[in-house]
Design a protein around this motif. Structure first.
Motif, PDB file in Angstrom:
ATOM      1  N   MET A   1       0.836  -1.209   0.000  1.00 29.27           N
ATOM      2  CA  MET A   1       0.000   0.000   0.000  1.00 29.27           C
ATOM      3  C   MET A   1       0.868   1.255   0.000  1.00 29.27           C
ATOM      4  O   MET A   1       0.529   2.258  -0.645  1.00 29.27           O
ATOM      5  CB  MET A   1      -0.957   0.002   1.192  1.00 29.27           C
ATOM      6  CG  MET A   1      -2.098  -0.993   1.008  1.00 29.27           C
ATOM      7  SD  MET A   1      -3.422  -0.795   2.226  1.00 29.27           S
ATOM      8  CE  MET A   1      -2.616  -1.269   3.739  1.00 29.27           C
TER       9      MET A   1
ATOM     10  N   ARG B   1       1.981   1.659  -3.487  1.00 23.39           N
ATOM     11  CA  ARG B   1       0.910   2.073  -4.391  1.00 23.39           C
ATOM     12  C   ARG B   1       0.498   3.523  -4.147  1.00 23.39           C
ATOM     13  O   ARG B   1       0.362   4.307  -5.063  1.00 23.39           O
ATOM     14  CB  ARG B   1      -0.296   1.147  -4.209  1.00 23.39           C
ATOM     15  CG  ARG B   1      -1.374   1.333  -5.295  1.00 23.39           C
ATOM     16  CD  ARG B   1      -2.508   0.313  -5.122  1.00 23.39           C
ATOM     17  NE  ARG B   1      -2.001  -0.992  -4.706  1.00 23.39           N
ATOM     18  CZ  ARG B   1      -2.601  -1.755  -3.776  1.00 23.39           C
ATOM     19  NH1 ARG B   1      -3.697  -1.358  -3.181  1.00 23.39           N
ATOM     20  NH2 ARG B   1      -2.087  -2.926  -3.447  1.00 23.39           N
ATOM     21  N   TYR B   2       0.304   3.906  -2.867  1.00 28.28           N
ATOM     22  CA  TYR B   2      -0.240   5.234  -2.575  1.00 28.28           C
ATOM     23  C   TYR B   2       0.819   6.306  -2.361  1.00 28.28           C
ATOM     24  O   TYR B   2       0.542   7.494  -2.460  1.00 28.28           O
ATOM     25  CB  TYR B   2      -1.145   5.179  -1.334  1.00 28.28           C
ATOM     26  CG  TYR B   2      -2.265   4.157  -1.440  1.00 28.28           C
ATOM     27  CD1 TYR B   2      -3.064   4.097  -2.591  1.00 28.28           C
ATOM     28  CD2 TYR B   2      -2.532   3.277  -0.402  1.00 28.28           C
ATOM     29  CE1 TYR B   2      -4.084   3.158  -2.692  1.00 28.28           C
ATOM     30  CE2 TYR B   2      -3.556   2.342  -0.487  1.00 28.28           C
ATOM     31  CZ  TYR B   2      -4.325   2.282  -1.634  1.00 28.28           C
ATOM     32  OH  TYR B   2      -5.327   1.364  -1.729  1.00 28.28           O
ATOM     33  N   ARG B   3       2.053   5.878  -1.983  1.00 23.41           N
ATOM     34  CA  ARG B   3       3.061   6.887  -1.629  1.00 23.41           C
ATOM     35  C   ARG B   3       4.411   6.626  -2.292  1.00 23.41           C
ATOM     36  O   ARG B   3       5.424   7.130  -1.851  1.00 23.41           O
ATOM     37  CB  ARG B   3       3.253   6.918  -0.095  1.00 23.41           C
ATOM     38  CG  ARG B   3       2.062   7.451   0.697  1.00 23.41           C
ATOM     39  CD  ARG B   3       1.889   8.952   0.495  1.00 23.41           C
ATOM     40  NE  ARG B   3       0.729   9.489   1.202  1.00 23.41           N
ATOM     41  CZ  ARG B   3      -0.476   9.620   0.669  1.00 23.41           C
ATOM     42  NH1 ARG B   3      -0.702   9.222  -0.586  1.00 23.41           N
ATOM     43  NH2 ARG B   3      -1.485  10.140   1.356  1.00 23.41           N
TER      44      ARG B   3
ATOM     45  N   TRP C   1      -7.314   1.903   1.916  1.00 24.96           N
ATOM     46  CA  TRP C   1      -7.800   1.893   0.520  1.00 24.96           C
ATOM     47  C   TRP C   1      -8.992   2.839   0.339  1.00 24.96           C
ATOM     48  O   TRP C   1      -9.156   3.424  -0.721  1.00 24.96           O
ATOM     49  CB  TRP C   1      -8.169   0.468   0.099  1.00 24.96           C
ATOM     50  CG  TRP C   1      -9.004  -0.252   1.133  1.00 24.96           C
ATOM     51  CD1 TRP C   1     -10.364  -0.285   1.199  1.00 24.96           C
ATOM     52  CD2 TRP C   1      -8.530  -0.997   2.251  1.00 24.96           C
ATOM     53  NE1 TRP C   1     -10.765  -1.003   2.288  1.00 24.96           N
ATOM     54  CE2 TRP C   1      -9.662  -1.461   2.956  1.00 24.96           C
ATOM     55  CE3 TRP C   1      -7.242  -1.315   2.737  1.00 24.96           C
ATOM     56  CZ2 TRP C   1      -9.557  -2.226   4.125  1.00 24.96           C
ATOM     57  CZ3 TRP C   1      -7.144  -2.081   3.887  1.00 24.96           C
ATOM     58  CH2 TRP C   1      -8.294  -2.531   4.572  1.00 24.96           C
TER      59      TRP C   1
ATOM     60  N   ALA D   1      -7.602   6.462   0.486  1.00 21.60           N
ATOM     61  CA  ALA D   1      -6.879   6.808  -0.747  1.00 21.60           C
ATOM     62  C   ALA D   1      -7.811   7.389  -1.807  1.00 21.60           C
ATOM     63  O   ALA D   1      -7.367   8.077  -2.721  1.00 21.60           O
ATOM     64  CB  ALA D   1      -6.158   5.576  -1.295  1.00 21.60           C
ATOM     65  N   LYS D   2      -9.114   7.087  -1.663  1.00 20.84           N
ATOM     66  CA  LYS D   2     -10.072   7.586  -2.661  1.00 20.84           C
ATOM     67  C   LYS D   2     -10.521   9.012  -2.360  1.00 20.84           C
ATOM     68  O   LYS D   2     -11.229   9.627  -3.155  1.00 20.84           O
ATOM     69  CB  LYS D   2     -11.300   6.675  -2.700  1.00 20.84           C
ATOM     70  CG  LYS D   2     -10.987   5.311  -3.312  1.00 20.84           C
ATOM     71  CD  LYS D   2     -12.223   4.437  -3.347  1.00 20.84           C
ATOM     72  CE  LYS D   2     -11.851   3.045  -3.832  1.00 20.84           C
ATOM     73  NZ  LYS D   2     -12.693   2.020  -3.214  1.00 20.84           N
TER      74      LYS D   2
ATOM     75  N   ASP E   1      -5.775  12.956   2.748  1.00 18.85           N
ATOM     76  CA  ASP E   1      -4.414  12.626   2.377  1.00 18.85           C
ATOM     77  C   ASP E   1      -3.491  12.414   3.582  1.00 18.85           C
ATOM     78  O   ASP E   1      -2.758  11.431   3.680  1.00 18.85           O
ATOM     79  CB  ASP E   1      -3.886  13.787   1.524  1.00 18.85           C
ATOM     80  CG  ASP E   1      -2.895  13.290   0.506  1.00 18.85           C
ATOM     81  OD1 ASP E   1      -3.232  12.320  -0.197  1.00 18.85           O
ATOM     82  OD2 ASP E   1      -1.785  13.861   0.456  1.00 18.85           O
TER      83      ASP E   1
ATOM     84  N   LEU F   1      -4.204   9.254   5.476  1.00 17.70           N
ATOM     85  CA  LEU F   1      -3.653   8.062   4.830  1.00 17.70           C
ATOM     86  C   LEU F   1      -2.170   7.904   5.163  1.00 17.70           C
ATOM     87  O   LEU F   1      -1.714   6.824   5.551  1.00 17.70           O
ATOM     88  CB  LEU F   1      -3.851   8.140   3.313  1.00 17.70           C
ATOM     89  CG  LEU F   1      -3.208   7.011   2.498  1.00 17.70           C
ATOM     90  CD1 LEU F   1      -3.757   5.651   2.922  1.00 17.70           C
ATOM     91  CD2 LEU F   1      -3.434   7.222   1.002  1.00 17.70           C
TER      92      LEU F   1
END
Ligand SMILES: [Zn+2]
Length: 654
Positions: free
Chosen positions: A360, A363-365, A423, A426-427, A432, A435
């Motif tokens: 994660m 993917r996100y950072r 998750w 993240a949407k 932000d 997360l």
């Protein structure tokens, strides 16, 4: 602080098995824990070579005994290396530079102080044990451990005046209650010494394989007297006084429960006689059985620890032995249970968590987490209490509790991830910072768990720490690094699954020779309704094709609460306890329960349990069992009694 610990040294007449490895692995966990604390740690292991069994084994193979011992040293070292056992020194009793002078100096000191005299010995001698066996210890004339007929030996021996040390030993145990751990061993030794001590033979006549007595060239020092001295020999006794003074006494001797007596009675008495400081503590661990049987060559059920380590690497094996066996008690190893715990603790719990956090974050950072001030999550306090529990448990050698504390942090972090739902965050661009905070906290908790697990799973901990962005070498890491940090940015790396889940129950890699069951009358474990005790249930309950039963069928089984009034072991059974229970009837019932490997009889008196009250009485081991006790157990795992909330004995359970 200086910390010097030792394990027992091993006879080299056969390869190490899983039971031997258990001792070295748990000692290694303690050694690595002390290094993590920053103690100046010295971890000694070694081989015991002056046994007649070793001599015979070499002869059988047509080898010079010393050459044979050299080969076996490699075998042992390779095994310990393969299990990541980090000893600092390895001593052999054939070491003429260190061990011979130490043994001779100590024997001479005992003689000079009037504690060694000449006499005749006559008695039963078990070569397997290398020990004289009192008549009362024999079972049907056989050694209870080796099931062989001891030899009758009569020879001139030198004796050590052990009887003189009864009072000083009792004073030692009283003044230093932590000298013997755990409590059960301490009580055994206290009873033994309070019962009086006989002088003991400390030499063998007419043999050449051993250390010659300095005052009688026709005799060698008896193997147990010889072996105990290795601990002092390794650090200079008899050959480097300055070094000896700086390193002795040992802080901890870790030994099996079968030789606790040698270490808690003979060894301190020898040192008192030689006027040397005593070790600070002896810990007598339990045995690890294979499917409930003690591993032995004659039973053909030896598990090679390297085979077990090959299954998933050394760390999962180290974890299993440390976590699943309460340190000090007996435990059990089966391939099924080993796989089950691997899946539960590593694949599904810790491995899954590391994987989720790393993937994660990637993917996100893009793998980069900036420093993150505390955001009010509960994880920092969970981590803090895990550290406190861990340290307190490790310091009293409750290794299993310490590891469990680290895993509670892992489970709590998995829950934290599940409830925080990164998750979903993240949407939502407005969340932000949340997360980042969730990912940071999860990564930090994983990092702390890995620091705590470093003594148990050194390679895996290093890998997890690397992935969590803390790549310092293990030697540089300290327990204080397990404190919560939020002030540094992290580079997290996502490098694939650490421990893939094992789904197929593949054939074990080691042959499991069927062994004769020594308890033929043993019932299909009355405490474990899950497996073999299904029989009485299916007899009354006609199961339909899908395995379900109707309520009427279930109601035929009369479950009732009961209270344990008394419990005792059956002399011939390892598994069974004989219980006397109050089931609300005019007189107590006798029930045999297969829970002896999980519970001490004294510990369960007074407990409320659930029994099958209408089970046809069955005779087992010469006793009629009037019912069955309900307990939960996984295959091969310990039995766990089913405990109802308080209800009068005899209350129907349905
Ligand atoms: Zn024996």
């Amino acid at each position: 602080m200086r910390y010097f610990l030792t394990t027992a040294i091993d006879y080299v007449n056969s390869r190490p098995h899983l039971g031997t490895a258990y001792e070295k692995i748990t000692a290694d966990v303690i050694a690595r824990y002390h290094r993590l604390k920053g103690d100046d740690t010295w971890f000694l292991m070694g081989n015991d070579e002056h046994s007649q069994n070793v001599f015979k084994r070499a002869q059988e193979q047509g080898k010079d005994p010393l050459a044979y011992c050299d080969e076996m040293e490699q075998t042992f070292r390779d095994t310990w290396r393969g299990l990541n056992v980090s000893f600092d020194d390895f001593i052999r009793t054939t070491d003429r530079r260190r061990h011979f002078p130490a043994v001779q100096a100590l024997a001479q000191a005992c003689l000079d102080n009037g504690d060694i005299y000449e006499g005749f010995y006559e008695g039963h001698y078990c070569v397997g044990c290398e020990e004289f066996k009192p008549e009362k210890d024999l079972v049907d004339g056989l050694c209870p451990i080796h099931k062989t007929t001891p030899e009758w030996i009569k020879e001139k021996n030198w004796f050590f005046r052990l009887s003189k040390y009864q009072r000083p030993l009792l004073d030692l145990y009283a003044a230093q209650p932590s000298f013997i751990e755990p409590e059960t061993r301490r009580n055994e030794i206290l009873r033994l010494v309070e019962g009086g001590l006989d002088d003991i033979s400390m030499s063998r006549a007419g043999q050449s394989w051993g250390v010659p007595l300095p005052f009688d060239a026709t005799s060698v020092v008896y193997v147990w007297f010889d072996a105990l001295i290795n601990y002092a020999a390794a650090v200079g006794y008899g050959w480097d006084q300055a070094r000896f003074q700086s390193q002795w006494p040992a802080d901890l001797h870790i030994v099996g429960k079968d030789i606790t007596r040698f270490h808690c009675v003979f060894w301190p008495a020898m040192l008192m006689s030689a006027r040397q400081p005593l070790p600070r503590q002896v810990f007598g661990h339990g045995w690890v059985f294979f499917k409930g049987e003690r591993m032995s060559k004659s039973l053909g059920n030896i598990v090679d620890p390297l085979d077990a380590a090959k299954r998933f690497g050394p760390d999962p094996l180290r974890l299993y032995l440390t976590k699943e066996v309460p340190y000090g008690a007996d435990g059990d190893f089966t391939w099924e249970r080993f796989e089950e715990k691997y899946n539960a603790d590593l694949a599904n719990n810790l491995g899954n968590l590391v994987n989720r956090v790393a993937s994660m974050t990637e993917r996100y950072r893009q793998g980069r987490l900036p420093a993150s001030p505390p955001r009010g999550s509960t994880l920092p306090s969970v981590a803090e209490s895990a550290l406190t529990t861990y340290r307190e448990a490790m310091d009293r050698h409750a290794l299993h509790e310490a590891v469990a504390a680290a895993f509670r942090l892992v489970s709590a972090t998995n829950e934290f991830v599940a409830t925080s739902q990164p998750w979903a965050l993240a949407k939502d661009p407005s969340r932000d910072a949340d997360l980042t905070g969730v990912l940071y906290d999860a990564a930090e908790a994983v990092r702390i768990a890995a620091v705590l697990l470093q003594p148990v799973m050194p390679d895996s901990a290093a890998e997890i720490l690397r992935r969590m962005g803390d790549p310092a070498p293990a030697e540089a890491r300290r327990l204080s690094d397990a404190a919560w940090r939020s002030g540094d940015a992290r580079q997290i790396s996502n490098t694939g699954a650490l421990w893939p889940r094992i789904d197929d129950k593949g054939a074990p890699t080691v042959s499991e020779t069927p062994t004769p069951n020594p308890e033929p009358a043993s019932p299909p474990a009355p405490a474990a309704p899950a497996a073999s005790t299904a029989a009485p249930l299916t007899a009354v309950a006609a199961a339909s094709d899908d395995g379900q039963i109707a309520i009427d069928d279930f109601m035929k089984v009369e479950l009732r609460t009961a209270k344990i009034l008394a419990a005792e072991r059956l002399p011939k059974s390892k598994k069974l306890l004989k219980l006397s229970v109050d089931a609300g009837e005019p007189s107590p019932r006798t029930i045999l329960a297969g829970i002896a490997e999980s519970y001490e009889p004294e510990a369960i008196v007074g407990r409320s349990i659930v029994i099958v009250a209408n089970l046809k009485p069955r005779e087992m081991m010469g006793t009629v069992s009037q019912g069955m006790v309900l307990a939960a157990s996984t295959d091969g795992g310990p039995a766990m009694l089913v405990n109802p909330d308080p209800a009068p004995p005899g209350t129907r359970v349905r």
